[in-house]
Design a protein around this motif. Structure first.
Motif, PDB file in Angstrom:
ATOM      1  N   ASP A   1      16.064 -45.116 -51.027  1.00 42.35           N
ATOM      2  CA  ASP A   1      14.711 -45.561 -50.684  1.00 42.35           C
ATOM      3  C   ASP A   1      13.901 -44.512 -49.933  1.00 42.35           C
ATOM      4  OD1 ASP A   1      13.818 -47.874 -51.831  1.00 42.35           O
ATOM      5  OD2 ASP A   1      14.390 -49.192 -50.194  1.00 42.35           O
ATOM      6  N   THR A   2      13.966 -43.256 -50.392  1.00 37.37           N
ATOM      7  CA  THR A   2      13.052 -42.250 -49.885  1.00 37.37           C
ATOM      8  C   THR A   2      11.764 -42.310 -50.713  1.00 37.37           C
ATOM      9  OG1 THR A   2      13.935 -40.510 -51.332  1.00 37.37           O
ATOM     10  CG2 THR A   2      14.980 -40.779 -49.186  1.00 37.37           C
ATOM     11  N   GLY A   3      10.793 -41.499 -50.360  1.00 38.50           N
ATOM     12  CA  GLY A   3       9.515 -41.518 -51.071  1.00 38.50           C
ATOM     13  C   GLY A   3       8.379 -41.801 -50.117  1.00 38.50           C
TER      14      GLY A   3
ATOM     15  N   PHE B   1      -2.534 -56.070 -47.159  1.00 37.93           N
ATOM     16  CA  PHE B   1      -1.876 -57.330 -47.496  1.00 37.93           C
ATOM     17  C   PHE B   1      -0.406 -57.059 -47.780  1.00 37.93           C
ATOM     18  CE2 PHE B   1      -3.845 -55.502 -51.255  1.00 37.93           C
ATOM     19  CZ  PHE B   1      -2.837 -55.522 -52.200  1.00 37.93           C
ATOM     20  N   VAL B   2       0.372 -58.117 -47.754  1.00 43.33           N
ATOM     21  CA  VAL B   2       1.815 -58.007 -47.912  1.00 43.33           C
ATOM     22  C   VAL B   2       2.183 -57.698 -49.361  1.00 43.33           C
ATOM     23  CG1 VAL B   2       4.003 -59.272 -47.756  1.00 43.33           C
ATOM     24  CG2 VAL B   2       2.235 -59.569 -45.997  1.00 43.33           C
ATOM     25  N   THR B   3       3.088 -56.742 -49.554  1.00 41.27           N
ATOM     26  CA  THR B   3       3.753 -56.531 -50.835  1.00 41.27           C
ATOM     27  C   THR B   3       5.251 -56.405 -50.570  1.00 41.27           C
ATOM     28  OG1 THR B   3       3.476 -54.118 -50.746  1.00 41.27           O
ATOM     29  CG2 THR B   3       1.762 -55.384 -51.878  1.00 41.27           C
ATOM     30  N   SER B   4       6.057 -56.507 -51.596  1.00 42.87           N
ATOM     31  CA  SER B   4       7.506 -56.559 -51.391  1.00 42.87           C
ATOM     32  C   SER B   4       8.115 -55.167 -51.293  1.00 42.87           C
ATOM     33  CB  SER B   4       8.172 -57.326 -52.530  1.00 42.87           C
ATOM     34  OG  SER B   4       8.086 -56.605 -53.739  1.00 42.87           O
ATOM     35  N   GLY B   5       9.213 -55.076 -50.528  1.00 41.23           N
ATOM     36  CA  GLY B   5      10.064 -53.895 -50.541  1.00 41.23           C
ATOM     37  C   GLY B   5       9.628 -52.728 -49.698  1.00 41.23           C
ATOM     38  N   GLY B   6       8.503 -52.807 -48.990  1.00 35.96           N
ATOM     39  CA  GLY B   6       7.967 -51.634 -48.309  1.00 35.96           C
ATOM     40  C   GLY B   6       8.750 -51.154 -47.104  1.00 35.96           C
ATOM     41  N   LEU B   7       9.636 -51.985 -46.565  1.00 38.51           N
ATOM     42  CA  LEU B   7      10.381 -51.616 -45.363  1.00 38.51           C
ATOM     43  C   LEU B   7      11.839 -51.291 -45.631  1.00 38.51           C
ATOM     44  CD1 LEU B   7       8.933 -54.207 -42.827  1.00 38.51           C
ATOM     45  CD2 LEU B   7       8.509 -51.750 -42.879  1.00 38.51           C
ATOM     46  N   SER B   8      12.283 -51.475 -46.871  1.00 35.57           N
ATOM     47  CA  SER B   8      13.677 -51.211 -47.218  1.00 35.57           C
ATOM     48  C   SER B   8      14.599 -51.962 -46.252  1.00 35.57           C
ATOM     49  CB  SER B   8      13.960 -49.714 -47.218  1.00 35.57           C
ATOM     50  OG  SER B   8      15.231 -49.448 -47.750  1.00 35.57           O
ATOM     51  N   THR B   9      15.569 -51.268 -45.677  1.00 36.10           N
ATOM     52  CA  THR B   9      16.570 -51.907 -44.822  1.00 36.10           C
ATOM     53  C   THR B   9      16.170 -51.921 -43.348  1.00 36.10           C
ATOM     54  OG1 THR B   9      17.716 -49.771 -44.691  1.00 36.10           O
ATOM     55  CG2 THR B   9      18.491 -51.343 -46.344  1.00 36.10           C
ATOM     56  N   ALA B  10      14.980 -51.420 -43.017  1.00 33.47           N
ATOM     57  CA  ALA B  10      14.579 -51.299 -41.612  1.00 33.47           C
ATOM     58  C   ALA B  10      14.623 -52.621 -40.847  1.00 33.47           C
ATOM     59  CB  ALA B  10      13.190 -50.671 -41.513  1.00 33.47           C
ATOM     60  N   PRO B  11      14.228 -53.765 -41.436  1.00 33.96           N
ATOM     61  CA  PRO B  11      14.322 -55.008 -40.648  1.00 33.96           C
ATOM     62  C   PRO B  11      15.739 -55.308 -40.172  1.00 33.96           C
ATOM     63  CG  PRO B  11      12.920 -55.333 -42.557  1.00 33.96           C
ATOM     64  CD  PRO B  11      13.575 -53.998 -42.735  1.00 33.96           C
ATOM     65  N   TRP B  12      16.741 -55.029 -40.985  1.00 32.98           N
ATOM     66  CA  TRP B  12      18.125 -55.263 -40.598  1.00 32.98           C
ATOM     67  C   TRP B  12      18.579 -54.231 -39.560  1.00 32.98           C
ATOM     68  CZ3 TRP B  12      16.140 -56.194 -45.376  1.00 32.98           C
ATOM     69  CH2 TRP B  12      16.333 -57.474 -45.898  1.00 32.98           C
TER      70      TRP B  12
ATOM     71  N   PRO C   1      20.584 -45.198 -43.833  1.00 31.67           N
ATOM     72  CA  PRO C   1      19.270 -45.820 -44.013  1.00 31.67           C
ATOM     73  C   PRO C   1      18.165 -44.795 -43.731  1.00 31.67           C
ATOM     74  CG  PRO C   1      20.663 -47.127 -42.539  1.00 31.67           C
ATOM     75  CD  PRO C   1      21.351 -45.801 -42.734  1.00 31.67           C
ATOM     76  N   VAL C   2      17.090 -44.861 -44.473  1.00 29.96           N
ATOM     77  CA  VAL C   2      16.017 -43.888 -44.292  1.00 29.96           C
ATOM     78  C   VAL C   2      15.472 -43.943 -42.878  1.00 29.96           C
ATOM     79  CG1 VAL C   2      14.150 -45.400 -45.109  1.00 29.96           C
ATOM     80  CG2 VAL C   2      13.977 -42.906 -45.419  1.00 29.96           C
TER      81      VAL C   2
END
Length: 388
Positions: A132-134, A223-234, A363-364
């Motif tokens: 999940d780089t980029g 606005f909210v879209t999916s996947g933008g934070l990758s694993t950061a919330p965990w 994790p990134v």
């Protein structure tokens, strides 16, 4: 020390990443692998021309065939996957098997979490894998890590990012500078945020707001879209009370595409149309791409990021705000999206091959934000920061 790289996927972002590997990654050889051998050869020729030396070559390969990939990539020291997220788990297994470092452009948090389950395999192989780089996820999370480092204690982090045409044109006011499937994937499903210290699901297109940026950008909607934070919330659960990410577009975009979603045009289950099974999302792509897709040489884009971290510094409430604006580069012909996406991936891979990241699946958000900021500034990214 020279390194041998493989770039899987010869599209826009893979070419930009390979260019960075060529000029900043001590590359002795770069192999493009793509199902389309002509595209792989064209990508290699462009990198050679831009780099001013013949170090890149192209070859046909099927990234979904792990056995074939292991044979084709044997001897490669590092792999950059710019292919569809569905092949990244298999490529991670290949990387561990042949002892090659790896980064990818991600695109699906579930796949990324599966990749992290291969951490022990990567450590045994002595390699670093950064999924999940980029641009986003990726650089947006790196800027968040950097903003957090500017505070003694961060309690909340808010992120906004998006890629836009410099000169919006009605009726769309948008040009897609990456794959159409990547765009609709972001607009479907849910995002994972931290609120009140707990991981929550938030539907795409929720929480619309307006934000002001310096002219000529002006007012944008987030606005909210999916996947933008990758694993950061965990990763940051227990550290942050709030973590959110929103996509930036010119005003009106959210309402239009939410309506398409509500109509069912993002659906992937076939529907019956006069006796024929039709996948709505495939029809949507076919109709939409001619209107908002554009060849790289026709795009003059701008990418905008803002991160606001709040917490304490020196025993007092404090905020750190990071802004990044990048534009199409006339010298190389790279879009801002390519520069931020491809180069962030390349930076992470260069850190891995030089031994600056620990072995394992990293994790990134664990890649040091200050290092990414320094490397980005060296590449001409306009990163500005303020403290309040």
């Amino acid at each position: 020390m020279p390194f041998t790289y493989a770039v899987v996927g010869a599209g826009r972002q893979g070419v930009a990443a390979a260019f960075d590997l060529a000029v900043r990654g001590d590359a002795s050889r770069i192999l493009f692998i793509d199902l389309d051998d002509a595209a792989a050869a064209e990508a290699a020729a462009r990198v050679n021309a831009l780099a001013g030396r013949a170090l890149a070559a192209g070859a046909r390969g099927d990234a979904s065939d792990e056995h074939a990939m292991a044979a084709q990539l044997a001897g490669t020291q590092a792999i950059l996957s710019a292919a569809h997220y569905k092949v990244n788990l298999g490529l991670t297994r290949v990387a561990a098997a042949i002892g090659a470092h790896m980064v990818d452009l991600g695109g699906h948090t579930g796949v990324v979490r599966d990749q992290h389950r291969l951490d022990a395999d990567a450590r045994r192989a002595g390699i670093t894998v950064v999924p999940d780089t980029g641009m986003g996820p990726g650089l947006n999370v790196s800027l968040a890590a950097y903003a957090m480092s500017r505070l003694d204690r961060a309690r909340e982090v808010l992120i906004w990012d998006g890629g836009l045409p410099q000169e919006p044109r009605e009726p769309w006011n948008f040009v897609s500078t990456f794959s159409m499937s990547g765009l609709t994937n972001e607009y479907d499903g849910v995002a994972y945020f931290l609120r009140g210290g707990e991981i929550v699901e938030v539907p795409a297109f929720d929480d619309l707001e307006l934000l002001a940026f310096d002219e000529p950008i002006g007012t944008l909607e987030g606005f909210v879209t999916s996947g933008g934070l990758s694993t950061a919330p965990w990763t940051w659960k227990g550290t942050l009370e709030r973590l959110e990410n929103k996509t930036l577009r010119y005003p009106g975009h959210c309402a239009r595409f939410a309506a398409y979603r509500d109509l069912g045009l993002l659906g992937q289950a076939p529907v019956d149309v006069n006796g024929a099974a039709v996948v709505p999302r495939e029809v949507f792509h076919a109709l939409l791409e001619p209107r908002i897709g554009a060849a790289p040489d026709a795009v003059r884009d701008v990418c905008v990021m803002r991160v606001a971290a709040a917490g304490e510094r020196g025993g007092r409430p404090a905020r750190a705000v990071i802004d990044l604006v990048d534009r199409y580069d006339e010298a190389t012909g790279f879009t801002a999206m390519q520069r931020l996406t491809g180069w962030h991936a390349a930076i992470c891979l260069e850190l891995a091959v030089r031994g600056r990241l620990a072995a394992g699946v990293i994790p990134v958000e664990r890649v040091p934000g200050e290092v990414i900021v320094a490397e980005g500034r060296a590449r001409g990214w306009d990163i500005r920061e303020s403290a309040m």
